[in-house]
Design an enzyme around this catalytic site. Structure first.
Site, PDB file in Angstrom:
ATOM      1  N   ARG A  75     -71.489   1.212  46.052  1.00  0.00           N
ATOM      2  CA  ARG A  75     -72.449   2.166  45.472  1.00  0.00           C
ATOM      3  C   ARG A  75     -71.840   3.570  45.398  1.00  0.00           C
ATOM      4  O   ARG A  75     -71.559   4.212  46.422  1.00  0.00           O
ATOM      5  CB  ARG A  75     -73.726   2.217  46.320  1.00  0.00           C
ATOM      6  CG  ARG A  75     -74.753   3.203  45.790  1.00  0.00           C
ATOM      7  CD  ARG A  75     -75.374   2.778  44.498  1.00  0.00           C
ATOM      8  NE  ARG A  75     -76.141   1.550  44.649  1.00  0.00           N
ATOM      9  CZ  ARG A  75     -76.627   0.858  43.621  1.00  0.00           C
ATOM     10  NH1 ARG A  75     -76.374   1.244  42.382  1.00  0.00           N
ATOM     11  NH2 ARG A  75     -77.337  -0.250  43.817  1.00  0.00           N
ATOM     12  N   GLN A  96     -75.841  -8.745  37.701  1.00  0.00           N
ATOM     13  CA  GLN A  96     -76.119  -7.540  36.907  1.00  0.00           C
ATOM     14  C   GLN A  96     -74.802  -6.808  36.676  1.00  0.00           C
ATOM     15  O   GLN A  96     -73.970  -6.697  37.593  1.00  0.00           O
ATOM     16  CB  GLN A  96     -77.093  -6.665  37.727  1.00  0.00           C
ATOM     17  CG  GLN A  96     -77.058  -5.194  37.433  1.00  0.00           C
ATOM     18  CD  GLN A  96     -78.176  -4.718  36.492  1.00  0.00           C
ATOM     19  OE1 GLN A  96     -78.743  -5.508  35.746  1.00  0.00           O
ATOM     20  NE2 GLN A  96     -78.453  -3.450  36.534  1.00  0.00           N
ATOM     21  N   ARG A 101     -66.743  -5.632  38.845  1.00  0.00           N
ATOM     22  CA  ARG A 101     -66.883  -4.620  39.909  1.00  0.00           C
ATOM     23  C   ARG A 101     -66.954  -5.234  41.303  1.00  0.00           C
ATOM     24  O   ARG A 101     -66.891  -4.533  42.300  1.00  0.00           O
ATOM     25  CB  ARG A 101     -68.111  -3.746  39.654  1.00  0.00           C
ATOM     26  CG  ARG A 101     -69.432  -4.488  39.716  1.00  0.00           C
ATOM     27  CD  ARG A 101     -70.601  -3.530  39.536  1.00  0.00           C
ATOM     28  NE  ARG A 101     -71.887  -4.229  39.583  1.00  0.00           N
ATOM     29  CZ  ARG A 101     -73.046  -3.632  39.662  1.00  0.00           C
ATOM     30  NH1 ARG A 101     -73.113  -2.307  39.685  1.00  0.00           N
ATOM     31  NH2 ARG A 101     -74.174  -4.318  39.703  1.00  0.00           N
ATOM     32  N   HIS A 171     -69.020   3.362  35.033  1.00  0.00           N
ATOM     33  CA  HIS A 171     -70.365   3.755  35.491  1.00  0.00           C
ATOM     34  C   HIS A 171     -70.268   4.904  36.520  1.00  0.00           C
ATOM     35  O   HIS A 171     -70.635   4.741  37.688  1.00  0.00           O
ATOM     36  CB  HIS A 171     -70.999   2.510  36.121  1.00  0.00           C
ATOM     37  CG  HIS A 171     -72.457   2.567  36.408  1.00  0.00           C
ATOM     38  ND1 HIS A 171     -73.037   3.501  37.257  1.00  0.00           N
ATOM     39  CD2 HIS A 171     -73.486   1.800  35.988  1.00  0.00           C
ATOM     40  CE1 HIS A 171     -74.331   3.279  37.332  1.00  0.00           C
ATOM     41  NE2 HIS A 171     -74.634   2.266  36.572  1.00  0.00           N
ATOM     42  N   GLU A 274     -72.245   7.644  31.970  1.00  0.00           N
ATOM     43  CA  GLU A 274     -71.364   6.488  31.851  1.00  0.00           C
ATOM     44  C   GLU A 274     -70.829   6.335  30.422  1.00  0.00           C
ATOM     45  O   GLU A 274     -71.611   6.329  29.470  1.00  0.00           O
ATOM     46  CB  GLU A 274     -72.155   5.227  32.229  1.00  0.00           C
ATOM     47  CG  GLU A 274     -72.847   5.348  33.577  1.00  0.00           C
ATOM     48  CD  GLU A 274     -74.015   4.394  33.732  1.00  0.00           C
ATOM     49  OE1 GLU A 274     -73.978   3.295  33.153  1.00  0.00           O
ATOM     50  OE2 GLU A 274     -74.979   4.757  34.419  1.00  0.00           O
TER      51      GLU A 274
HETATM   52  O1  TA6 Z   1     -76.775   2.926  34.856  1.00  0.00           O
HETATM   53  C1  TA6 Z   1     -77.919   2.367  34.415  1.00  0.00           C
HETATM   54  C2  TA6 Z   1     -78.257   1.073  35.141  1.00  0.00           C
HETATM   55  O2  TA6 Z   1     -78.143  -0.003  34.263  1.00  0.00           O
HETATM   56  C3  TA6 Z   1     -79.649   1.214  35.722  1.00  0.00           C
HETATM   57  O3  TA6 Z   1     -80.575   0.405  35.002  1.00  0.00           O
HETATM   58  C4  TA6 Z   1     -79.510   0.783  37.180  1.00  0.00           C
HETATM   59  O4  TA6 Z   1     -79.715  -0.603  37.310  1.00  0.00           O
HETATM   60  C5  TA6 Z   1     -78.058   1.192  37.444  1.00  0.00           C
HETATM   61  O5  TA6 Z   1     -77.378   0.803  36.260  1.00  0.00           O
HETATM   62  C6  TA6 Z   1     -77.449   0.661  38.716  1.00  0.00           C
HETATM   63  O6  TA6 Z   1     -77.308  -0.730  38.649  1.00  0.00           O
HETATM   64  P1  TA6 Z   1     -76.746  -1.497  39.972  1.00  0.00           P
HETATM   65  O7  TA6 Z   1     -76.638  -2.930  39.551  1.00  0.00           O
HETATM   66  O8  TA6 Z   1     -75.397  -0.890  40.279  1.00  0.00           O
HETATM   67  O9  TA6 Z   1     -77.731  -1.221  41.055  1.00  0.00           O
END
Ligand code: TA6
Length: 303
Positions: A75, A96, A101, A171, A274
């Site tokens: 993070r 996600q 990563r 990101h 990003e």
């Molecule tokens: O940066 C935008 C995003 O897609 C948000 O919707 C939020 O989910 C963020 O990324 C962080 O995602 P993560 O999977 O790292 O918690």
């Protein structure tokens, strides 16, 4: 079994500017300390966790609760998002923001540039684990150049015999003195997808200011952005190539509290801007073709 850190240093260390060492939770990382700046890059996720030009404060925000666990994203810093941005298009059980990563990358090269900057290249190629998530052959590389500016170049190459379509992002989490006392210039007039309001398309009026949770995908945006930070009396210029979508995110209070690896008040001191290939701005590569997404960071004092 030879010590992996010793092997890395034997092959890739650069005396006086780039060494490998054991980072958090025993994960290997590169530490760069040259005439221009210091930086840290974990092989886990090819994740930049620190960048600080000499005579400036840290540019990137890191959560004090960040996990450094195999298979988990770190993070803060600059997560490498690939080969899809956000949730997987058809299978929400897939990770996600893709798998890059949270994968273990390899060191491909290091270089001491004539002007005193340091360069590190990390690579990730397809494996049984990646093909189980995404059935394509690829080579992904992140080239990090550390000088007064930080230059990140994410290049993906289709090494298979079928075309594929990939999204992604660098990101970046930026450190700000107080997110309610800063403004982001460069997106005025651009349309954005408001991910918190039914993905409605809205238009940016003037600089971006943050006073609540925001999660926006700016479209048709190859723009250079500047964070004007009044508390830290500095500007962070963020330019990019290979990207037509710019994502701006702050989780604000409730979402920060809901994330185990995000300090409850962390949202006050960070903002994500990003360089992305998201929404319709995904990249279709024929066999042998490649694409580079890059982001460049430069800091200047304003006070
Ligand atoms: O940066 C935008 C995003 O897609 C948000 O919707 C939020 O989910 C963020 O990324 C962080 O995602 P993560 O999977 O790292 O918690």
């Amino acid at each position: 079994m030879p010590d992996p850190i010793a092997v890395l240093n034997e092959r890739f260390a650069i005396a006086g500017q780039l060494q490998f060492c054991t980072g958090e939770n025993g994960l290997p990382k590169a530490r760069i300390d040259n005439a221009w700046a210091t930086a840290e890059v974990y092989l886990h996720g090819a994740h930049i966790t620190a960048f600080q030009p000499k005579s400036h404060g840290p540019v990137l925000w890191m959560s004090p609760l960040a996990q450094f666990q195999p298979g988990k994203a770190i993070r803060g810093g600059v997560p490498v998002i690939w080969p899809w941005f956000g949730p997987h298009a058809t299978d929400r059980s897939k990770p996600q923001h893709g798998f890059a990563r949270s994968a273990e990358w390899q060191v491909a090269a290091t270089e001491a540039l004539a002007d005193g900057r340091s360069r590190l290249q990390l690579v990730l190629t397809d494996s049984d684990a990646t093909r189980a998530l995404w059935p394509h052959a690829f080579e992904l590389s992140l080239t990090v150049t550390v000088g007064a500016e930080l230059v990140m170049e994410l290049t993906c190459r289709n090494t298979g015999d079928q075309p594929f379509t990939a999204g992604g992002a660098l990101h970046s989490y930026f450190a700000v003195g107080d997110v309610t006392q800063m403004a982001v210039e460069g997106l005025a007039g651009r349309e954005y997808i408001d991910q918190l309001d039914g993905n409605r398309i809205k238009q940016q009026a003037g600089p971006v200011e943050i006073s609540q949770e925001e999660d926006r995908i700016y479209i048709n945006s190859a723009d250079t952005c500047v964070i004007h930070d009044t508390v830290l009396a500095r500007d962070i210029q963020i330019s990019k190539t290979g990207s037509q979508t710019t994502v701006v995110w702050n989780p604000w209070q409730a979402k920060a509290r809901a994330m185990a690896d995000f300090a409850d008040d962390g949202y006050q001191h960070m903002l994500c801007i990003e360089a992305a290939n998201a929404a319709e701005d995904v990249v279709r590569l024929a066999p042998g073709e490649s694409h580079t997404l890059s982001q460049m960071l430069a800091v200047s004092k304003t006070g």
